[in-house]
Scaffold this active site. Structure first.
Site, short mmCIF file in Angstrom:
data_model
loop_
_atom_site.label_atom_id
_atom_site.label_comp_id
_atom_site.label_asym_id
_atom_site.label_seq_id
_atom_site.Cartn_x
_atom_site.Cartn_y
_atom_site.Cartn_z
CB CYS A 66 -6.29 0.96 5.05
SG CYS A 66 -4.80 0.97 4.02
CB CYS A 100 -7.69 -2.41 1.39
SG CYS A 100 -6.20 -2.42 2.41
CD GLU A 137 -6.21 4.04 2.98
OE1 GLU A 137 -5.17 3.84 2.33
OE2 GLU A 137 -7.33 3.62 2.60
CG ASN A 168 -1.08 3.56 -3.40
OD1 ASN A 168 -0.04 3.20 -3.94
ND2 ASN A 168 -2.02 2.70 -3.04
CG HIS A 176 -2.64 0.33 0.72
ND1 HIS A 176 -3.75 -0.46 0.91
CD2 HIS A 176 -1.83 -0.36 -0.13
CE1 HIS A 176 -3.63 -1.58 0.23
NE2 HIS A 176 -2.47 -1.55 -0.41
#
Lengths: 146, 146
Positions: free
Chosen positions: B82, B79, B52, B39, B50
């Site tokens: 992602c 989230c 990912e 992140n 983020h």
């Protein structure tokens, strides 16, 4: 035409000139463009730099209240990632230029109560028509499917 | 510990050292790490960077076959954005370090048939415990909610 959709189309055309996918997006807040961007997957070699992500990142780090009072305009229907970003940030309204070439994951938006409007704009559609005719393999790789 | 989750934790710790959110991710393909990231919302001022997304972008532009044979490891539950990226790229399996602080949008993954494993790892949980204790307002702004 709606000036915000027009601004998103200008971004799409800019991407086309750069050799990228002709998809653009704009974030509008109380009548003002506060973020604009375009698909740059090809230009930057970043597979997730969709137009919506570019516009939202270019808008900077906004307050939750600002997102909740904004509309995202995008020339093409958003994919699951971009719909997820809209949900993540709490943007309540999305205006989509056209959804013929790719239906997008708008069911996610509808399910979350986001207001979705599909304009069915001829310019948005023609931009992708032309791109797909020239680069069918890139379209399949980067835009078709989920 | 699983070496891929460990690599994701190393990324989370690296972000913490940089003053960022302690969340890391790794993309594994046939036993090899092919992308790793963390992140960097705070470090880069990019609200959608983020862990990912960072890991998937760092992996480069891969073939659909490669994604379909890969696993994404992430220290925290993903989230909606992602999860959407995972669906967009066709990644079939996700290993999540812990999901106590934020449940994530894993229902989207389950609904699409993605294999989801939650490890409930103490290190992943402690990293976020510590961060939230120090920076509750940033956690609320960038990580709580959707």
């Amino acid at each position: 035409m709606d000036p915000f959709l027009l601004a998103a189309i200008e971004e799409a055309e800019e991407s086309q000139l750069e050799g990228g996918l002709p998809i653009g997006a704009v974030l509008e807040h109380r009548g003002v463009v506060i973020g604009r961007g375009r698909n740059r997957q090809i230009q930057h070699g970043r597979v997730l730099l969709h137009a919506e992500i570019d516009a939202l990142e270019n808008a900077g780090r906004l307050t939750p209240e600002t997102y909740r009072d904004s509309t995202l305009y995008v020339t093409q229907a958003p994919c699951p990632m971009c719909c997820g970003a809209i949900l993540r940030l709490g943007i309540p309204r999305v205006v989509i230029g056209e959804a013929h070439h790719y239906a997008g994951a708008t069911a996610l938006l509808h399910a979350a109560g986001v207001q979705v409007e599909v304009v069915d704009d001829g310019v948005c559609r023609r931009l992708v028509d032309d791109y797909r005719a020239l680069h069918p393999e890139i379209w399949r790789e980067l835009c078709a499917g989920a």
